[in-house]
Design a protein around this motif. Sequence first.
Motif, PDB file in Angstrom:
ATOM      1  N   TYR A  40       0.858  -1.180   0.000  1.00 38.14           N
ATOM      2  CA  TYR A  40       0.000   0.000   0.000  1.00 38.14           C
ATOM      3  C   TYR A  40       0.898   1.235   0.000  1.00 38.14           C
ATOM      4  O   TYR A  40       1.674   1.444   0.928  1.00 38.14           O
ATOM      5  N   GLU A  42       1.755   4.974   0.441  1.00 41.05           N
ATOM      6  CA  GLU A  42       1.289   6.122   1.210  1.00 41.05           C
ATOM      7  C   GLU A  42       2.003   7.366   0.690  1.00 41.05           C
ATOM      8  O   GLU A  42       3.221   7.387   0.568  1.00 41.05           O
ATOM      9  N   THR A  51       5.974   6.538   1.793  1.00 39.32           N
ATOM     10  CA  THR A  51       6.191   5.274   2.489  1.00 39.32           C
ATOM     11  C   THR A  51       5.437   4.154   1.799  1.00 39.32           C
ATOM     12  O   THR A  51       4.461   4.384   1.083  1.00 39.32           O
ATOM     13  N   MET A  53       3.606   0.561   2.834  1.00 35.79           N
ATOM     14  CA  MET A  53       3.145  -0.325   3.896  1.00 35.79           C
ATOM     15  C   MET A  53       2.886  -1.687   3.277  1.00 35.79           C
ATOM     16  O   MET A  53       2.188  -1.792   2.276  1.00 35.79           O
ATOM     17  N   TRP A  61       1.714  -6.124   9.604  1.00 37.34           N
ATOM     18  CA  TRP A  61       2.134  -5.091   8.668  1.00 37.34           C
ATOM     19  C   TRP A  61       3.449  -4.464   9.083  1.00 37.34           C
ATOM     20  O   TRP A  61       3.872  -4.571  10.232  1.00 37.34           O
ATOM     21  N   THR A  62       4.074  -3.827   8.124  1.00 38.62           N
ATOM     22  CA  THR A  62       5.271  -3.035   8.359  1.00 38.62           C
ATOM     23  C   THR A  62       5.260  -1.864   7.395  1.00 38.62           C
ATOM     24  O   THR A  62       4.617  -1.926   6.349  1.00 38.62           O
ATOM     25  N   ARG A  63       5.965  -0.817   7.769  1.00 37.31           N
ATOM     26  CA  ARG A  63       5.996   0.392   6.947  1.00 37.31           C
ATOM     27  C   ARG A  63       7.428   0.915   6.910  1.00 37.31           C
ATOM     28  O   ARG A  63       8.095   0.968   7.932  1.00 37.31           O
ATOM     29  N   ARG A  64       7.868   1.295   5.715  1.00 37.50           N
ATOM     30  CA  ARG A  64       9.197   1.895   5.565  1.00 37.50           C
ATOM     31  C   ARG A  64       9.142   2.954   4.468  1.00 37.50           C
ATOM     32  O   ARG A  64       8.287   2.939   3.600  1.00 37.50           O
ATOM     33  N   ARG A  65      10.108   3.837   4.512  1.00 35.10           N
ATOM     34  CA  ARG A  65      10.230   4.880   3.505  1.00 35.10           C
ATOM     35  C   ARG A  65      10.707   4.299   2.176  1.00 35.10           C
ATOM     36  O   ARG A  65      11.463   3.340   2.160  1.00 35.10           O
ATOM     37  N   TYR A  91      -7.080   1.145   3.888  1.00 33.27           N
ATOM     38  CA  TYR A  91      -6.377  -0.004   4.447  1.00 33.27           C
ATOM     39  C   TYR A  91      -7.342  -1.180   4.593  1.00 33.27           C
ATOM     40  O   TYR A  91      -8.521  -0.983   4.876  1.00 33.27           O
TER      41      TYR A  91
END
Length: 109
Positions: A40, A42, A51, A53, A61-65, A91
């Motif tokens: 996903y 963002e 970012t 996700m 879940w995890t999120r990173r740049r 989401y």
Amino acid sequence: MGLFRRRKRTGAVSRDRVADRADLDHLENFVRTRRGVEAYLEPRTTVTETTLMLIADDGEWTRRRVGDPTEARRFAHKLAIPIYDVRLMGYPQRMRDYNERRKRRPELF
């Protein structure tokens, strides 16, 4: 005194760090160690950079740049996972359910 003097406006400054290779390595590891992962995208905001996700089939879940939307799409294509724009899709419910399970039973996570 200059109380009403106009100040020169500067562009929006992100206080957040930019994406690096460690971020992409973390995302790749997440995809390789979970089932049914979807991405996903963002959008960039005044506070954070763009970012990505990743959400597994159980809602984890995890999120990173990431550098930019194009880089995120290349990443998803390379790993053969679907990518959605969170502004259009929102989401998935399984992520909210996972967060609720974590909140109720934190000792399991």
